[in-house]
Design a protein around this motif. Structure first.
Motif, PDB file in Angstrom:
ATOM      1  N   VAL B 325       0.847  -1.198   0.000  1.00 16.27           N
ATOM      2  CA  VAL B 325       0.000   0.000   0.000  1.00 16.27           C
ATOM      3  C   VAL B 325       0.884   1.252   0.000  1.00 16.27           C
ATOM      4  CG1 VAL B 325      -1.842   1.260   1.188  1.00 16.27           C
ATOM      5  CG2 VAL B 325      -1.786  -1.238   1.285  1.00 16.27           C
ATOM      6  N   VAL B 326       1.889   1.238   0.869  1.00 20.83           N
ATOM      7  CA  VAL B 326       2.793   2.390   0.944  1.00 20.83           C
ATOM      8  C   VAL B 326       3.445   2.621  -0.416  1.00 20.83           C
ATOM      9  CG1 VAL B 326       4.835   3.349   2.063  1.00 20.83           C
ATOM     10  CG2 VAL B 326       3.223   1.955   3.386  1.00 20.83           C
ATOM     11  N   ASP B 327       3.920   1.547  -1.041  1.00 21.51           N
ATOM     12  CA  ASP B 327       4.581   1.669  -2.341  1.00 21.51           C
ATOM     13  C   ASP B 327       3.613   2.207  -3.398  1.00 21.51           C
ATOM     14  OD1 ASP B 327       6.815   0.691  -1.160  1.00 21.51           O
ATOM     15  OD2 ASP B 327       6.652  -1.351  -1.975  1.00 21.51           O
ATOM     16  N   ALA B 346      -5.583   6.262  -5.397  1.00 20.83           N
ATOM     17  CA  ALA B 346      -4.753   5.058  -5.243  1.00 20.83           C
ATOM     18  C   ALA B 346      -5.073   4.363  -3.915  1.00 20.83           C
ATOM     19  CB  ALA B 346      -3.278   5.426  -5.306  1.00 20.83           C
ATOM     20  N   LEU B 347      -5.328   5.182  -2.891  1.00 18.93           N
ATOM     21  CA  LEU B 347      -5.677   4.621  -1.584  1.00 18.93           C
ATOM     22  C   LEU B 347      -7.000   3.854  -1.659  1.00 18.93           C
ATOM     23  CD1 LEU B 347      -5.316   4.565   1.587  1.00 18.93           C
ATOM     24  CD2 LEU B 347      -6.724   6.625   1.599  1.00 18.93           C
ATOM     25  N   ILE B 348      -7.989   4.493  -2.291  1.00 17.59           N
ATOM     26  CA  ILE B 348      -9.307   3.864  -2.410  1.00 17.59           C
ATOM     27  C   ILE B 348      -9.194   2.556  -3.197  1.00 17.59           C
ATOM     28  CG2 ILE B 348     -11.616   4.155  -3.436  1.00 17.59           C
ATOM     29  CD1 ILE B 348     -11.270   7.210  -2.874  1.00 17.59           C
ATOM     30  N   ASN B 349      -8.261   2.509  -4.136  1.00 18.21           N
ATOM     31  CA  ASN B 349      -8.115   1.314  -4.958  1.00 18.21           C
ATOM     32  C   ASN B 349      -7.126   0.296  -4.387  1.00 18.21           C
ATOM     33  OD1 ASN B 349     -10.009   1.849  -7.044  1.00 18.21           O
ATOM     34  ND2 ASN B 349      -8.653   3.461  -7.791  1.00 18.21           N
ATOM     35  N   GLU B 352      -5.919  -3.788   0.163  1.00 18.91           N
ATOM     36  CA  GLU B 352      -5.557  -4.020   1.570  1.00 18.91           C
ATOM     37  C   GLU B 352      -6.294  -3.063   2.508  1.00 18.91           C
ATOM     38  OE1 GLU B 352      -3.475  -3.542  -0.917  1.00 18.91           O
ATOM     39  OE2 GLU B 352      -2.568  -5.524  -1.161  1.00 18.91           O
ATOM     40  N   ALA B 353      -6.733  -1.917   1.969  1.00 22.05           N
ATOM     41  CA  ALA B 353      -7.468  -0.973   2.814  1.00 22.05           C
ATOM     42  C   ALA B 353      -8.920  -1.411   2.996  1.00 22.05           C
ATOM     43  CB  ALA B 353      -7.409   0.424   2.222  1.00 22.05           C
ATOM     44  N   TRP B 354      -9.306  -2.462   2.266  1.00 20.86           N
ATOM     45  CA  TRP B 354     -10.684  -2.951   2.344  1.00 20.86           C
ATOM     46  C   TRP B 354     -10.768  -4.291   3.070  1.00 20.86           C
ATOM     47  CZ3 TRP B 354     -14.769   0.040   0.778  1.00 20.86           C
ATOM     48  CH2 TRP B 354     -14.453   1.192   0.025  1.00 20.86           C
TER      49      TRP B 354
END
Lengths: 381, 480
Positions: B325-327, B346-349, B352-354
């Motif tokens: 995610v960071v990358d 990019a965050l929304i996509n 791992e954030a989901w």
């Protein structure tokens, strides 16, 4: 000229009120006071006023209700829990009356729904949108209808078109022991929260925050009495008590609950002084608890329970019960005390007598869905 | 745990009973990137910058007058306990001004909260709170009390979706930051004012490196990313002259000049002349442009991209965010030259954030906002709001350091903190009365997320209020 006050003084009898209701409404007030104390969580009436004379009682509750042996005898059949010491004295002074095997029209076992019925005065949950205590205010002379809730918000029973104040003594607020216990249970399966919470509770205990009851109750009673005193004070008040849902460890928890309640009633009596003579306190709960204890030293949701009337205005010193008995065959669904007295009727009758109002009028205003008649036996002196 | 629940509670600020379930969670979040209002109705009544700075200047001037009067009245050798006592009790004007400044803070704190309670773009609003904490100021410094909210409202909100460099510049030129990190008083040793002071033997005033260091360490590159103490000092020299109009009084004010009270002002008289070298690069610009050019380079650095991306990832994808995610965020940041909308996308996509399990323990602010939203509250009394957040351990704009509040569970999941939440939950529930059925509300605001044990615990509560209190402190609700 004949003043209204004088007129009422002459006609302050049930007959006068019946024949001249309009006069009673315009009146300058009667200095009568009414306090409704709700026991949220379903209080176990069988442990509070135990039917020690019932032949089944010993077999069902011996050991579980061991405390009752030290309680005040209420005649030959019933015994009052010893934690209700002040209430016991009131009984001796004919200022306490207990009505057993009472229930609201609600016959299911949900706290939320049961309290809604108890507070709205409907016959089913969410059927009536305002509370019976609020509707009572509409029946009283203006001077008698100043009402107050001792809580952050106005509870359901006091909600409605008539104006009501609320007052929450901040130093008395705080999470109840019951809530803390339930949070413990809820966090049990969660490793992180479970250990944090255990530590938080341990700190709280060592800081001496945990209340044994009594002390807090007395303070609430005194505050309530102060608010009900004097010319400009309230005449009608409601006090909420929580924590009666004793599924486990009932013996100790109920004793603490009752000390708290005894403190409230005792605080009201001493704080009201001479006004206590004109005061009616009704204590009621949404439903009762199982006759047989469960496996965790507690009881589960049941049906009939107990109503308590306190005050100088009460024709006390007796227990009223159309006792259904505790044999399995006599129990509601084989597990609960069977309701034999309608709580709505009892409340309607007591208030009609207390305010010298026409009983049928009180019933239709307070409990519009009820087909029962107001309680006929004298409960007010 | 449904995607909709994740969108509402992890990305958003907590579901309200009136919120419909987003049918397409990602589009719902992306839509907020354009629907966001920098100045919603909830913020319409906040005090203006000129007002706040005017009060502050008056307060500082009065404090100075009082000090001088005291000094002239009694020599230090005669100072007694009684006079020290008198010093602790400022005169009525100062007391009044202090109270006015405090009132400004309360008004802004409740405006922030009300905006969070009423917004239809809770993800965007959460990003505001994220950046306010990234660019933290702290109101334990008196001059910052009235200004902290303005930094968020004036510098962060309007630049939420632009380039990172614009956001950075707006923040570093805001009076709250210039005052908090002592930039407003920093004097170049060879500047006009600096030389004048040196001639008169005044030693106590000169260069201040505070802002320069924190920009590099906290706002952009991140700690230990290759810059040296010399770089910090050079940057501090370049920043001299960046100050605020209307705060200085007396001869200093005349030398510095400036415009409207509270406006950013470049004071040539404070600026260190000459070229600067930072991390091997020369900056020969004159005046304000010099530090501006350095800021732009810092904003574009890969170290900055990594630093910002790590913090964003930690805020949404867990305390120890997956490297992928960071990358991903980092490359989006660099490829788009710091376009924040691209980074948020990019965050929304990032799958791992989901993750369909709670990834974060809510901070007190997050918990309070979500709890108030859950009970349908749309505004809150300013004093009550400030008191509640203080009691929970996170008074707004007061992290106590420019590093801001920690964004990891270890800092917030503590025994006493949990007890405070139970107490507040109980009070909120008492305030809501029996009007809310927690059983229904739980399914509504935690769709597909509610565990059986919590569901049962709520249903068995002995009153509607108790059920609601339990919902608000349930394992599912204290995390997101």
């Amino acid at each position: 000229m004949l003043t209204r006050r004088f007129f009422l003084g002459v006609g302050g009898s049930a007959v006068a009120a019946l024949s001249m209701p309009a006069m009673a409404f315009a009146g300058a007030g009667t200095s009568r006071r009414f306090v409704f104390i709700i026991q949220r969580g379903a209080a176990d009436g069988l442990s509070i006023v135990a039917p020690t004379g019932d032949p089944q009682h010993g077999g069902l509750r011996e050991g579980f209700d061991a405390d009752i042996a030290g309680g005040t005898k209420l005649g030959s059949y019933f015994t009052l829990h010893p934690a209700l010491a002040e209430a016991g004295k009131m009984f001796v002074e004919n200022q306490a009356l207990f009505v057993h095997a009472v229930a609201s029209p609600y016959r299911d076992r949900s706290h939320f729904d049961g309290q809604n019925v108890l507070e709205t005065g409907g016959s089913a949950a969410y059927q009536v949108k305002d509370g019976w205590v609020n509707r009572l205010l509409g029946l009283l002379p203006k001077a008698d209808s100043k009402a107050l809730a001792l809580s952050d918000t106005v509870p359901m029973a006091l909600r409605g078109i008539n104006e009501v104040g609320s007052y929450a003594p901040s130093n008395l607020a705080g999470p109840s022991d019951d809530l803390l216990q339930r949070v413990s249970a809820m966090y049990d399966p969660d490793a992180q929260l479970h250990s944090l919470w255990a530590e938080a509770l341990a700190t709280r205990m060592s800081a001496g925050d945990a209340q044994g009851g009594g002390r807090n109750g007395g303070a609430i009673g005194s505050v309530a009495a102060k608010l009900l005193s004097g010319e400009s004070g309230a005449r009608v008040a409601m006090i909420e008590t929580n924590g009666w849902d004793t599924h486990s460890g009932q013996r100790a928890r109920l004793a603490a609950q009752l000390r708290n309640l005894d403190g409230i009633v005792g605080g009201l009596k001493s704080g009201l002084g001479a006004d206590w003579a004109n005061t009616l306190v009704i204590v009621a709960t949404e439903f009762g608890r199982t006759v047989r204890p469960n496996g965790t030293g507690g009881t589960d949701h049941g049906e009939a329970s107990l109503a308590m009337l306190f005050g100088g205005a009460v024709a006390g010193g007796k227990v009223i019960a159309d006792w259904p008995g505790l044999s399995t065959a006599a129990l509601y669904e084989g597990r609960d005390l069977k309701p034999t007295t309608d709580l709505d009727s009892l409340i309607g009758g007591a208030l009609a007598q207390h305010y010298r109002l026409e009983p049928a009028r009180v019933m239709s205003a307070l409990f519009p869905e009820s087909r029962g008649r107001a309680f006929g036996q004298p409960v007010i002196a | 745990m449904l995607d909709a629940a994740i969108a509402l509670n992890r990305f958003g600020l907590g579901a309200r009973p009136s919120d419909p379930l987003p049918s397409d969670s990602k589009s719902w979040l992306i839509g907020q990137l354009s629907a966001f209002q920098p100045r919603p109705k909830a913020l319409s009544m906040i005090p203006s910058r000129a007002e706040v700075v005017g009060q502050l200047a008056e307060y500082l001037a009065q404090a100075r007058t009082d000090r001088q009067a005291k000094r002239s009245m009694e020599p230090a050798s005669l100072a007694t306990g009684a006079s020290r006592q008198a010093d602790k009790q400022p005169d009525p004007l100062r007391r009044y001004l202090r109270q006015s400044i405090r009132d400004d803070y309360l008004a802004m704190n409740s405006a922030r909260l009300n905006s969070a309670l009423t917004t239809d773009n809770p993800f965007a609003e959460r990003l505001v709170h994220f950046w306010a904490n990234h660019f933290a100021v702290s109101v334990d410094k008196l001059p910052v009390i009235g200004l902290a909210g303005l930094l968020e409202f004036e510098a962060i909100r309007p630049n939420l979706f632009g380039r990172f460099s614009d956001l950075l510049l707006a923040v570093e030129q805001h009076p709250a930051m210039l005052v908090y990190l002592d930039q407003a008083q920093s004097i170049g040793p060879n500047s006009e004012v600096g030389r004048f002071a040196a001639e008169r033997g005044a030693k106590q005033r000169g260069l201040n490196e505070n802002l320069a260091r924190e920009i590099m360490e906290l706002h952009t590159l991140g700690v230990r990313t290759g810059y040296s103490q010399t770089d910090v000092t050079e940057f501090a020299r370049a920043l001299t002259g960046w100050t605020v109009s209307g705060i200085a009084r007396g001869p200093m004010a005349r030398a510095v000049g400036g415009g409207e009270d509270g406006a950013f002002h470049f004071a040539e008289a404070l600026h260190e002349p000459g070229s600067r070298t930072i991390m091997g690069k020369g900056y020969s610009q004159q005046g304000e442009a010099q530090a501006r050019a350095i800021l732009l380079d810092l904003a574009a650095s890969p170290a900055t991209a990594r630093h910002i991306s790590t913090k964003l990832a930690r805020h949404f994808a867990g305390d120890d965010p997956p490297q992928v995610v960071v990358d991903g965020l980092s490359s989006a940041f660099l490829a788009s030259r710091g376009d924040l909308r691209t980074v948020y996308r990019a965050l929304i996509n990032s799958p791992e954030a989901w993750a369909a399990k709670p990834l974060k323990f809510k901070t007190p602010w997050e918990w309070s906002v979500s709890a108030l939203r859950a009970v349908g509250q749309t505004s809150i009394d300013p004093t009550v709001a400030a008191g509640m957040l203080k009691q929970l351990g996170q008074p707004t704009w007061q992290p106590g350091s420019p590093a801001g509040w920690d964004d990891i569970a270890a800092s917030w999941a503590a025994p006493e903190a949990l007890m405070r939440r139970v107490e507040i939950a109980q009070r909120l529930a008492a305030g809501a009365g029996s009007a809310i059925d927690a059983r229904a509300l739980a399914e509504k605001i935690l769709p597909g997320s509610l565990g059986d044990s919590t569901r049962t615990a709520i249903a068995r509560a002995e009153s509607p209020q108790e059920g609601l209190a339990m919902l608000l402190v349930s394992p599912e609700f204290v995390r997101r």
